[in-house]
Write a protein that holds these residues in place. Structure first.
Motif, PDB file in Angstrom:
ATOM      1  N   LYS A  23      33.538  -8.455  -2.076  1.00 45.85           N
ATOM      2  CA  LYS A  23      33.983  -7.068  -2.277  1.00 45.85           C
ATOM      3  C   LYS A  23      32.974  -6.312  -3.134  1.00 45.85           C
ATOM      4  N   ALA A  44      36.977   4.243  -3.016  1.00 50.18           N
ATOM      5  CA  ALA A  44      37.479   4.479  -4.370  1.00 50.18           C
ATOM      6  C   ALA A  44      36.372   4.218  -5.392  1.00 50.18           C
ATOM      7  N   VAL A  91      43.384  -0.915  -9.826  1.00 47.84           N
ATOM      8  CA  VAL A  91      43.396  -2.017  -8.851  1.00 47.84           C
ATOM      9  C   VAL A  91      42.319  -3.038  -9.206  1.00 47.84           C
ATOM     10  N   LYS A 142      40.335  -6.530  -7.927  1.00 46.22           N
ATOM     11  CA  LYS A 142      40.080  -7.317  -6.706  1.00 46.22           C
ATOM     12  C   LYS A 142      39.147  -8.475  -7.001  1.00 46.22           C
ATOM     13  N   VAL A 191      44.108  -9.177  -4.454  1.00 49.52           N
ATOM     14  CA  VAL A 191      44.140  -7.775  -4.875  1.00 49.52           C
ATOM     15  C   VAL A 191      45.376  -7.538  -5.741  1.00 49.52           C
ATOM     16  N   GLU A 228      38.949  -0.994  -9.488  1.00 53.88           N
ATOM     17  CA  GLU A 228      38.765   0.309  -8.836  1.00 53.88           C
ATOM     18  C   GLU A 228      39.939   1.247  -9.019  1.00 53.88           C
ATOM     19  N   MET A 286      44.318   4.547  -5.262  1.00 54.69           N
ATOM     20  CA  MET A 286      44.386   5.693  -4.341  1.00 54.69           C
ATOM     21  C   MET A 286      45.771   5.741  -3.711  1.00 54.69           C
ATOM     22  N   GLU A 339      47.810   4.115   5.133  1.00 51.45           N
ATOM     23  CA  GLU A 339      46.758   3.164   5.512  1.00 51.45           C
ATOM     24  C   GLU A 339      46.642   3.080   7.027  1.00 51.45           C
ATOM     25  N   MET A 343      42.167   4.315   3.910  1.00 54.58           N
ATOM     26  CA  MET A 343      43.297   5.039   3.347  1.00 54.58           C
ATOM     27  C   MET A 343      43.045   6.519   3.561  1.00 54.58           C
ATOM     28  N   LEU A 396      39.152   1.183   2.180  1.00 55.67           N
ATOM     29  CA  LEU A 396      39.827   0.253   1.264  1.00 55.67           C
ATOM     30  C   LEU A 396      39.095  -1.071   1.270  1.00 55.67           C
TER      31      LEU A 396
END
Ligand code: AMP
Ligand code: GLY
Length: 426
Positions: free
Chosen positions: A103, A118, A141, A143, A153, A185, A188, A192, A273, A282
């Motif tokens: 990620k 984001a 968030v 991850k 997540v 992050e 948001m 989705e 998103m 996302l």
């Protein structure tokens, strides 16, 4: 042609079912497959991570094309292993599958190439992550960088929760080395949408959009799962959204990978998103979604093997990708109660024969096997993907829920609100 498909879920069942319709295909193998897949392919007991055995098998059986369904082998470099052995294979190489495998990589790529996503920071040091959280805006968030079965997540409402999350990912190593690095992050809000695409290194062609239902329980409650059902197309994926994404997300992503010397051939799954500020990414996946494949492939009008070959050969521009736009599809996952935490296996499944000869109804197997009496039994958290077409999304939903009642097994569990958002679209 002889085709080998690698994987064992509903996604691979849908791919095998679709490949079986190709006039070019004489024989399909699936490794390791499942009981449902054995209706369309010969299943061979080789695990998806046993690269040397897969290559040996492909050579011995003179397989013309291998299709990798799952993320783990792609991220682990199975495509490179096949190519080094001179075998034809569909999927991204290791240096491109990193788009899903890390990620931090994908976020940095989006930042560098101005692809909307984001705002974020990455951390390798838990103390620095904790310090950052002191002044960060909540909710936030977290991850895990690496693959964590969609569970890495954490959406944190408070600072305390976020700090606990950093401990879980980076210190307790709940997801092992996937948490060596984390992305923190901005949270948001919006709807989705999942968009799958075929990519040949240069050209990207998108498939029909879909909306997943990731949480285990009705009303989007409960834990995140691999996906409890979905519908396609998404009524929220408008022409304007499509145009925006083509210009600012899809092609820029493919071009960015090429510019980085990581040419991407295979499937890119764009998890989007639709925010107030426009569509944002996302996540990326480097394979078909499961169950996105189950709702998209029944309406694909092309010979899927020809599309796979065009991606490998770099001739996707010559393919006119077509979907049946007069119909919609809904998939309801029948799971074993307790999924995604703890569940029992081995219950006899009844009612599968009701799907035979019924046009527009499909039952893709996610986790089934045969018992010693030759009966289908449950063998996973997600067991079956009951899928139906309809003239509208509503009709498809009615059909899918009707068909879900044809099946019975002990501990059968499903969400009852798959496609509820369809009503809000009116
Ligand atoms: P991912 O695996 O990155 O797609 O994340 C899993 C799920 O977490 C997504 O489908 C979203 O529902 C949610 N999620 C991920 N990132 C964000 C974000 N930045 N803001 C809000 N929700 C998010
Ligand atoms: N259904 C979501 C995924 O395949 O990642």
């Amino acid at each position: 042609m002889k085709v080998l498909i690698v994987g064992s879920g509903g996604r691979e069942h849908a791919i095998a079912w679709k490949a079986a319709q190709s006039p070019k295909v004489d024989k399909i193998y699936c490794a390791p497959g499942n009981a449902g897949i054995s209706q369309v392919a010969e299943c061979v007991p080789i695990g998806a991570m046993e690269f040397d055995k897969l290559v040996e098998f492909a050579k011995e059986k003179e397989i013309d094309l291998t299709v990798i369904g799952m993320d783990d082998p792609l991220v682990g470099g199975v495509v490179d292993t096949f190519e080094e052995a001179g075998l034809r294979v569909f999927g991204p190489r290791k240096n491109a599958a990193i788009l899903e495998g890390s990620k931090a990589f994908s976020k940095n790529l989006m930042k560098k190439y101005h692809i909307p996503t984001a705002a974020y920071e990455t951390f390798r040091n838990p103390d620095e992550a904790m310090a950052y959280l002191e002044t960060a805006k909540m909710p936030i968030v977290l991850k895990a960088d690496g693959l964590a079965l969609g569970k890495g997540v954490l959406i944190c409402q408070t600072r305390e929760e976020a700090k606990e999350g950093v401990r879980t990912l980076m210190l307790d190593k709940k997801f092992g080395s996937a948490g060596d690095e984390i992305v923190i992050e901005e949270f948001m809000t919006g709807r989705e949408v999942s968009v799958l695409s075929f990519v040949d290194g240069n050209v990207v062609k998108i498939m029909s959009s879909a909306q997943d239902h990731k949480r285990a329980k009705d009303g989007d409650q409960g834990l995140n799962t691999g996906g409890m059902g979905n519908f396609s197309p998404s009524p929220f994926y408008t022409k304007e959204v499509d145009e925006f994404c083509k210009k600012y997300i899809y092609q820029p992503t493919v071009d960015a990978m090429k510019a980085e010397g990581r040419e991407f051939k295979g499937i890119i799954f764009f998890g989007l998103m639709l925010t107030e500020d426009g569509p944002k990414v996302l996540e990326y996946n480097a394979r078909f979604g499961d169950p996105e494949a189950q709702v998209v492939l029944p309406r694909l009008e092309n010979d899927i093997v020809e599309v796979f070959e065009a991606c490998i050969d770099g001739t996707l521009d010559q393919v006119d990708l077509k979907f049946d736009n007069d119909r919609a599809t809904v998939c309801v996952i029948l799971a074993s109660d307790g999924y995604p935490v703890e569940y029992k296996k081995g219950f006899v499944i009844e009612g599968l024969e009701k799907f035979e000869g019924r046009d527009g109804y499909y039952v893709f197997h996610s986790g089934t096997k045969f018992n010693d009496k030759g009966q289908f039994v449950t063998n996973g958290g997600r067991v079956l993907g009951v899928t139906a077409n309809g003239a509208s999304l509503k009709e498809a939903r009615e059909n899918a829920y009707r068909a879900a009642e044809w099946i019975s097994f002990e501990n059968k569990y499903m969400r009852h609100d798959i496609g509820k958002a369809i009503d809000e679209a009116e």
